[in-house]
Design a protein around this motif. Structure first.
Motif, PDB file in Angstrom:
ATOM      1  N   GLY A  76       0.795  -1.217   0.000  1.00 16.50           N
ATOM      2  CA  GLY A  76       0.000   0.000   0.000  1.00 16.50           C
ATOM      3  C   GLY A  76       0.827   1.266   0.000  1.00 16.50           C
ATOM      4  N   GLU A  77       2.124   1.181   0.342  1.00 14.68           N
ATOM      5  CA  GLU A  77       2.981   2.361   0.330  1.00 14.68           C
ATOM      6  C   GLU A  77       3.454   2.660  -1.099  1.00 14.68           C
ATOM      7  OE1 GLU A  77       4.952   2.743   4.727  1.00 14.68           O
ATOM      8  OE2 GLU A  77       5.993   1.423   3.312  1.00 14.68           O
ATOM      9  N   THR A  78       3.961   3.879  -1.274  1.00 11.32           N
ATOM     10  CA  THR A  78       4.445   4.323  -2.580  1.00 11.32           C
ATOM     11  C   THR A  78       5.958   4.385  -2.569  1.00 11.32           C
ATOM     12  OG1 THR A  78       2.447   5.646  -2.951  1.00 11.32           O
ATOM     13  CG2 THR A  78       4.372   6.175  -4.293  1.00 11.32           C
ATOM     14  N   VAL A  79       6.588   3.858  -3.622  1.00 13.21           N
ATOM     15  CA  VAL A  79       8.038   3.902  -3.748  1.00 13.21           C
ATOM     16  C   VAL A  79       8.402   4.530  -5.086  1.00 13.21           C
ATOM     17  CG1 VAL A  79       8.355   1.883  -2.283  1.00 13.21           C
ATOM     18  CG2 VAL A  79       8.227   1.587  -4.769  1.00 13.21           C
ATOM     19  N   LEU A  80       9.602   5.075  -5.155  1.00 12.78           N
ATOM     20  CA  LEU A  80      10.153   5.631  -6.387  1.00 12.78           C
ATOM     21  C   LEU A  80      11.258   4.718  -6.887  1.00 12.78           C
ATOM     22  CD1 LEU A  80      10.752   7.897  -8.505  1.00 12.78           C
ATOM     23  CD2 LEU A  80      12.247   8.933  -6.757  1.00 12.78           C
ATOM     24  N   VAL A  81      11.223   4.381  -8.177  1.00 16.99           N
ATOM     25  CA  VAL A  81      12.291   3.603  -8.806  1.00 16.99           C
ATOM     26  C   VAL A  81      12.923   4.482  -9.890  1.00 16.99           C
ATOM     27  CG1 VAL A  81      12.887   1.537 -10.115  1.00 16.99           C
ATOM     28  CG2 VAL A  81      11.128   1.413  -8.333  1.00 16.99           C
ATOM     29  N   GLN A  82      14.106   5.012  -9.612  1.00 19.72           N
ATOM     30  CA  GLN A  82      14.818   5.780 -10.626  1.00 19.72           C
ATOM     31  C   GLN A  82      15.324   4.826 -11.717  1.00 19.72           C
ATOM     32  OE1 GLN A  82      14.845   9.008 -10.690  1.00 19.72           O
ATOM     33  NE2 GLN A  82      15.353   9.951  -8.735  1.00 19.72           N
TER      34      GLN A  82
END
Length: 321
Positions: A138-144
């Protein structure tokens, strides 16, 4: 056998194809005929001297192929089995001696190319999600660099774990790849990247920012991370991050920054077997797909490095002996 040898530190041109002595499996090793060797950014770090490596050496640390001989006392594997490995030197070659503890049996239905070009990236994606950080469903992550080799696998494993994934890419073609991998939002790089990420997260930022690009994106990763979030700096495709004042993490939101490396998460054979088993299981059941974006003959390893460093690659890159 044929192999690539590095006799001096430098650019891609130091990758020299030619004959080399056949390795002989020592006790606790198997000899493998390489069907596919993976090409990874860490190979360029050793070649360029960013990570020190004595010369001469045969580059490459992962691959897959068929066991053709057993070292003295080896009973865990048999001739004819297909295995994959990572963190084993000398993989840019036709033959490699692989320690039994690092030789992972490839399940039926998974090709040598998929296993041999993605194991390092797949294990990296696994420890990034369950080790270097532990984002919750449910959390949001960033993938560069969401269309890169790690980025595509990390996105698939993250969405499989119930995470919302934001990725960055540099072109329309790479956007299509990231979208196919399951990314929820796909963004272009830029000085306003953190602002756009804040807008997509109701001003909060991401729970975890995964950054394998380094110098060009690190500041935006920091600025896009939520209070008490974590930045996982796992690579330096654009160059190393300059010296950093830890006091800055306080006003940014009590952030944490970690600079992990895969070797510390697979040093224990039991942990390696667990992570590889989960990753190969996802490949075998089709819930994670490997896109082999580039294939080169072994003798063209220098061109593979040029394309990798020039950000002209997508997915995984394989050398075929």
């Amino acid at each position: 056998m044929r192999a690539i040898t590095v006799t001096s530190i430098g650019g891609p041109d130091v990758l020299t194809p030619g004959p080399a002595p056949d390795p002989k499996p020592a006790p606790g090793q198997v000899l493998v005929r390489v069907g596919a060797a993976g090409v990874n950014f860490i190979d360029t770090y050793f070649r360029s001297g960013l990570y020190p490596m004595p010369v001469p050496y045969v580059p490459g640390s992962e691959g897959a192929g068929e066991v053709v001989a057993l070292g003295p006392g080896v009973t865990e594997l048999s001739v004819g089995q297909r295995v994959a490995w990572c963190d084993v030197p000398g993989s840019y070659a036709e033959l490699v001696a692989v320690p039994v503890a690092r030789a992972l049996v490839i399940p039926d239905g998974v090709s040598d190319e998929a296993a041999g070009s993605s194991l390092l990236r797949g294990l990296t994606a696994h420890y990034l999600l369950d080790g270097a950080a532990a984002p919750r469903s449910g959390e949001t992550v960033l993938v560069q660099a969401g269309a890169g080799g790690v980025g595509l696998l990390l996105t698939q494993l993250a969405t499989r774990a119930g995470l919302r994934v934001l990725t960055t890419v540099s072109s329309n073609a790479k956007e299509r790849l990231a979208r196919a991998a399951g990314a929820d939002e796909i963004l272009r790089y830029g000085d306003d990247l953190a602002q756009r990420i804040r807008a997509l997260t109701d001003g909060r930022g991401v729970a975890v920012a995964y950054d394998g690009v380094g110098a060009d994106t690190f500041e935006q990763s920091l600025a896009a991370t939520a209070v008490r979030g974590r930045v996982v700096l796992f690579g330096a495709a654009s160059g190393p991050v300059p010296p950093f004042d830890l006091q800055r993490l306080n006003p940014l939101g009590s952030l944490s920054v970690i600079r992990p490396t895969l070797g510390h998460y697979i040093a224990d054979p039991a942990e390696l077997a667990w992570r590889a088993g989960e990753y190969f299981g996802a490949l075998a059941d089709g819930s994670v797909q490997v896109r082999v974006g580039q294939r080169y003959d072994l003798q063209d390893a220098a061109q593979a490095h040029r394309d990798l460093e020039g950000r002209r690659t997508t997915g995984t890159t394989v050398l075929v002996p």
